[in-house]
Structures are given as structure tokens and as C-alpha cells.
Design an enzyme around this catalytic site. Structure first.
Site, PDB file in Angstrom:
ATOM      1  N   CYS A 221      68.731  10.554  51.535  1.00 24.13           N
ATOM      2  CA  CYS A 221      69.966  10.781  50.791  1.00 24.13           C
ATOM      3  C   CYS A 221      71.002  11.421  51.709  1.00 24.13           C
ATOM      4  O   CYS A 221      70.676  11.985  52.759  1.00 24.13           O
ATOM      5  CB  CYS A 221      69.678  11.667  49.582  1.00 24.13           C
ATOM      6  SG  CYS A 221      71.124  12.059  48.581  1.00 24.13           S
TER       7      CYS A 221
ATOM      8  N   CYS B 188      13.684  21.247  36.218  1.00 24.34           N
ATOM      9  CA  CYS B 188      14.727  21.552  35.227  1.00 24.34           C
ATOM     10  C   CYS B 188      16.110  21.094  35.666  1.00 24.34           C
ATOM     11  O   CYS B 188      17.082  21.268  34.932  1.00 24.34           O
ATOM     12  CB  CYS B 188      14.749  23.054  34.927  1.00 24.34           C
ATOM     13  SG  CYS B 188      15.302  24.068  36.316  1.00 24.34           S
TER      14      CYS B 188
ATOM     15  N   CYS C 158      12.216  30.035  54.732  1.00 25.17           N
ATOM     16  CA  CYS C 158      10.998  29.373  54.286  1.00 25.17           C
ATOM     17  C   CYS C 158      11.330  28.190  53.390  1.00 25.17           C
ATOM     18  O   CYS C 158      12.246  28.247  52.573  1.00 25.17           O
ATOM     19  CB  CYS C 158      10.126  30.375  53.539  1.00 25.17           C
ATOM     20  SG  CYS C 158       8.565  29.682  52.952  1.00 25.17           S
TER      21      CYS C 158
ATOM     22  N   CYS D  23       8.921  22.010  47.565  1.00 23.03           N
ATOM     23  CA  CYS D  23       9.279  22.035  48.988  1.00 23.03           C
ATOM     24  C   CYS D  23      10.747  21.669  49.150  1.00 23.03           C
ATOM     25  O   CYS D  23      11.209  20.665  48.611  1.00 23.03           O
ATOM     26  CB  CYS D  23       8.401  21.046  49.759  1.00 23.03           C
ATOM     27  SG  CYS D  23       8.884  20.867  51.504  1.00 23.03           S
TER      28      CYS D  23
ATOM     29  N   CYS E 294      11.168  17.991  51.151  1.00 18.14           N
ATOM     30  CA  CYS E 294      10.894  16.696  50.520  1.00 18.14           C
ATOM     31  C   CYS E 294      11.038  16.720  49.002  1.00 18.14           C
ATOM     32  O   CYS E 294      10.819  15.696  48.356  1.00 18.14           O
ATOM     33  CB  CYS E 294       9.497  16.212  50.894  1.00 18.14           C
ATOM     34  SG  CYS E 294       8.174  17.268  50.243  1.00 18.14           S
TER      35      CYS E 294
END
Length: 523
Positions: A264, A314, A324, A337, A340
Site C-alpha cells: 500500500c 490402563c 532403570c 519394560c 519393549c
């Protein structure tokens, strides 16, 4: 043993780029004189004035010019059809200023067109009748149907339909329609079920000056909104409109092959297609996808997916908070685990060896985790660089203020004239413009498929970013160095502007040629 927790930090890692540039920068074939006057330093363009692929033709129209166009269309329709100016405007408002279409329909069905627009059909071709008449001059027994007042001293108002009301009620009705409801077209008679339109002349006769000014402003807005090739400038307090002829009736199709950036006369640049601030070289559909991607919660969910896992029992979202891999869900106490996602009871004594657990669900979980993490890392790569330039763009105002301060200081310490220090404003403007461009190159690159054309685009992107950082570093030097290196600043400013044009031109040609392929659907 690690205790799985469903409380996790939402912070995402930072991935800011660390540039290491060489101080040397090739110059451009431009000769400068210390007394050059840069009257327009918002944009640097080569001497070749031919249209480039990244440019679109556009015209800035002031409010006076818009109103002149309205009058011209009204006069043309009125003279062609032999109507009054008020009736011609009513027709144009009803047919959204499509005067050619209006003329075609009028020839085929005159009475139908007039009736649809709310105009009383008259055999003698006389203009619409409207006037204020004192109630004492009317037949005995007049009473306003709105306020039920039957005073002989009332001023009354009616149009062709004959529905007469006192002037105060008529004025209140029109004021409410215009001021409160924002109506400007097809304001019908207040009579119950009446479809006749109160035209411009009647409105001017009844309402006060302030309300009529508001009515005219609304007419101007509808005029722009009804024209596909007109758009208001989005800049604050700007009353200009921009006309762009680059977009045809199939604008959605055109916006996949061009980025219609316009500027503009107030200096504000924006995209004519979507109305957002200028976003070259990224097309509108990708801009909207990118903004939505950055604003909604999808990336938060992506981060959760990349950094957390769900309890196999759940389905609670948990985050590992220790070394760990033996996890215990706080919600249901299920042990599994982390590697996995299998039951910890099946691991036996092989706590750190998941090779024995090779069920399909475990493999899919690991694959999905890797894909999600890779997707997040890719997004963060582009987003962090986009956000970096966006943050720089937000400092435009501060940069402009600092530039003016530098120019004033340089003028007083070096003995230069105000015109001679304009090269600093020019450098500042180019930096701001290039930051805006670089910001959107990363959004564009995020959606591009990898191929040879993409590599060329990224090379141009890299060259521009290096040049911008060099100019930015030079621009921040002390006043004395800026005065001593005026030619160097001007030369690098021109180089940076040229690199931006190279990137935009190549990208725009790629859009026109259909060269770019995207990872998302842009239909």
C-alpha cells in the site's frame, strides 16, 4: 528401579542455529556516489523495471478514488437504463456492483429485476417518491403505527409503498439499521412485510449528518467487499484499498501458483490473497497450515508421543524419571519394560535384554516411537529458525527507532547531511524485509518434498541468510566505523536485496512451472 510418573515437563529443547560466516562478501555491480539520494528506501530494485515472476501488478486506491468509481458506475447504469441515480444505486447494491450482469438481467426481465431489488415499478418511468409531509396536511385520522402518536403537528415520511410513519420513528428505524446493525444495502421500509427499499436519497433526507456519514462508510465497505480484485489495506488507520488484477475468478486455483504480495502507499506490505502480512515465498494454503500447526495442541501431543509412553494396562501417559527400565505405573501398579512395553514378569532375569520379547505389538510400539521422535525433531528444526526470524521481525519498530537515532548521531558527528545518511535507513529496511522473507522460507521448506529443486532452494536460502547476518553485524558497528564504511554498507545492502530477489524469483518461477512438490495436500 525407576518410578514411572505421569507428571512431565512441557519444555521443548532449543535448536537455535549457530552461524559461522566469513567476513568477505562479494559486491554487486553498482556504483554509488556519496551524495546519492534514496527517496524510496523501502525496497531496492534493479534498474531493469520489467515485471518479475514474484511481482504482481496492483493499484492503490484512496477513499476519494473509490467513491469516484462508485459514482461512475451509478451514472453509467442510470444513463443506460433511464433511471434515477437513487434507483441505479439501489440496483447496483442489490446485484453487488456487478453492473454488466445487472444490465443483462434488466433487458431480459425489467419488472423482475426492479421487484427483486425493492424498487417500485412505475409505468411513467418517474423517479421514486419520498418526502416529509406534516400530518395536518394528510387525511384525517393519521396515526403513526410505530409510536401510536396522532398529534396534528407531526412530520411524517413515506416512500412509494405509501407506508407512512412519523419522522422521528422513521429516523430512529434508519439510525438503528445503519449504526447498530451496520446495514447499508437493502434497508427496507419499516412497514410490516414491505419489501421496498429506502434508497440513498430518502436516507439522506431523514437521518442526521453523522448517521449519513456512517451510511456512506458502509457503502464504501460493501463496494470493496463485492469486488474480487479489491481489498482494504489491513494497516491500522489506513483507508486505502488495493486493486490486484493477478487473481481471476478462480482465485483459489491461482493462489497455488502465485503469492500476490502487494504494498500500500502507506508502506504496509500484505498478501492480497489471504490478507495476512507478506509471506513470500510461501503460498497461502501452506501459510494457513503452518500457523495452525504452530498454534494448536498437535505439537504438544507430538512431544508427549516422542517423550512419553502409555501404560499397556490402563493406558495412562507416563514419563520415565530414572535410568532403570523396570517401570511401575502409579495409577494401576502394573509393572512393565520401558524398552519393549512388555510385561516385566516375562523378562525373568534378563532385565536389560529385550530380545526374548519379540511380539508384534512391541515392535510396532518401538517403530511408532521412533517415527514420532523423528517427526518432532524435523518440526523443531524448522520451527526454531522460523521463530528466530519472527522474533527479529517483532523488533522492527525498535530497529527503526535505533536507526533514526544512529542517523541523527552520524549526521552530527560526521558532518554529513540528512540525505547522505539515508543509507542507514535503507540498510535497516532491507534487513527487516529479508527477515520477513527468511521466516517464511522455513515454513515453505517444512512442507517441501526432498528433491534437486529443494536443494537449490535451500542453497538460495542459505546464501540469503549468510548475507543478512553479515549486513546485520556490520549495521551494529560503532558510529565511526559506519561513517568510514558507508560504501561497504551500501554495497552489502544492495547485495542482500539482490539475494532476496534471486530466492523469490526462483521460487515464484517454480510455482508457475509446477516444479514444487509438497508433503501435504494443497488442493
Amino acid at each position: 528401579m525407576s518410578d514411572a510418573s505421569d507428571d512431565f515437563d512441557d519444555d521443548m529443547p532449543s535448536d537455535d542455529p549457530d552461524f559461522d560466516y566469513d567476513d568477505s562478501l562479494g559486491g554487486s555491480d553498482v556504483d554509488y556516489d556519496d551524495n546519492d539520494n534514496f527517496d524510496n528506501y523501502d525496497d531496492i530494485r534493479p534498474s531493469d523495471s520489467r515485471m518479475r515472476a514474484c511481482d504482481v501488478e496492483h493499484t492503490v486506491l484512496t477513499l476519494d478514488e473509490l467513491q469516484r468509481r462508485q459514482r461512475e458506475q451509478v451514472d453509467q447504469v442510470a444513463s443506460t437504463l433511464g433511471l434515477s441515480a437513487e434507483d441505479a444505486m439501489t440496483l447496483l447494491l442489490h446485484y453487488k456492483w456487478k453492473h454488466e450482469r445487472l444490465l443483462e438481467l434488466y433487458v431480459d426481465d425489467t419488472e423482475g429485476v426492479l421487484r427483486a431489488a425493492g424498487i417500485q415499478t412505475r409505468d411513467d418511468g418517474a423517479p421514486a417518491k419520498y418526502a416529509t409531509v406534516p400530518s395536518k396536511d394528510l387525511p384525517a385520522g393519521f396515526m403513526c403505527e410505530i409510536c401510536c402518536d396522532d398529534d396534528d403537528g407531526l412530520e411524517t415520511m413515506a416512500i412509494d409503498c405509501g407506508h407512512r410513519f412519523c419522522l422521528d420513528c422513521y429516523r430512529h428505524y434508519l439510525t438503528q439499521k445503519i449504526v447498530d446493525e451496520g446495514e447499508s444495502r437493502n434497508i427496507t421500509c419499516p412497514g410490516d412485510g414491505c419489501r421496498l427499499v429506502v434508497n440513498d436519497g430518502a436516507i439522506r433526507l431523514v437521518v442526521d449528518d453523522r448517521t449519513y456519514a456512517r451510511y456512506r462508510t458502509l457503502l464504501d465497505r460493501t463496494f470493496v467487499q463485492d469486488h474480487d480484485r479489491l481489498r482494504w489495506c489491513p494497516a491500522p488507520n489506513c483507508e486505502n484499498a488495493v486493486e490486484c488484477g493477478a487473481l481471476s475468478a478462480g482465485a483459489s486455483r491461482d493462489l497455488k501458483t502465485i503469492v500476490p504480495s502487494v504494498t500500500c502507499s502507506c508502506g504496509y506490505s500484505f498478501c492480497f490473497g489471504c490478507g495476512l502480512p507478506e509471506h513470500q515465498p510461501c503460498i497461502c494454503v501452506l501459510v494457513k497450515k503452518w500457523i495452525k500447526k504452530c498454534e494448536d495442541d498437535s505439537e504438544t501431543a507430538n512431544w508427549i508421543s516422542a517423550n512419553t509412553k502409555e501404560c499397556p494396562k490402563c493406558m495412562a501417559t507416563i514419563e520415565k524419571n530414572g535410568g532403570c527400565n523396570h517401570m511401575t505405573c502409579r495409577k494401576c501398579k502394573y509393572e512393565f519394560c520401558w524398552i519393549c512395553i512388555g510385561s516385566w514378569a516375562e523378562h525373568g532375569t534378563s532385565w536389560y535384554n529385550c530380545s526374548r520379547y519379540d511380539e508384534k505389538s512391541g515392535v510396532e510400539a518401538r517403530d511408532n516411537q521412533a517415527k514420532s521422535r523423528a517427526s518432532l525433531e524435523r518440526y523443531l528444526h524448522y520451527y526454531n529458525r522460523y521463530a528466530n526470524h519472527e522474533q527479529s521481525a517483532k523488533l522492527d519498530k525498535d530497529l527503526y527507532v535505533r536507526t533514526e537515532r544512529k542517523m541523527t548521531l552520524l549526521q552530527s558527528t560526521s558532518g554529513m547531511s540528512w540525505i547522505e545518511v539515508q543509507y542507514l535507513a535503507q540498510a535497516s529496511s532491507v534487513l527487516q524485509q529479508c527477515r520477513q522473507t527468511l521466516k517464511w522460507t522455513y515454513a515453505f521448506a517444512f512442507y517441501l518434498e526432498r528433491n534437486n529443486h529443494t536443494h537449490l532452494f535451500e542453497d538460495n536460502q542459505k546464501d540469503l541468510e549468510m548475507a543478512v547476518e553479515q549486513l546485520s553485524e556490520l549495521f551494529e558497528r560503532p558510529m565511526q566505523e559506519l561513517a568510514e564504511n558507508k560504501v561497504l554498507v551500501m554495497d552489502k545492502t544492495a547485495y542482500v536485496a539482490n539475494r532476496r530477489l534471486v530466492l523469490l524469483e526462483d521460487t515464484a518461477r517454480g510455482l508457475l512451472e509446477g516444479r514444487w512438490r509438497y508433503q501435504v495436500d494443497v488442493k
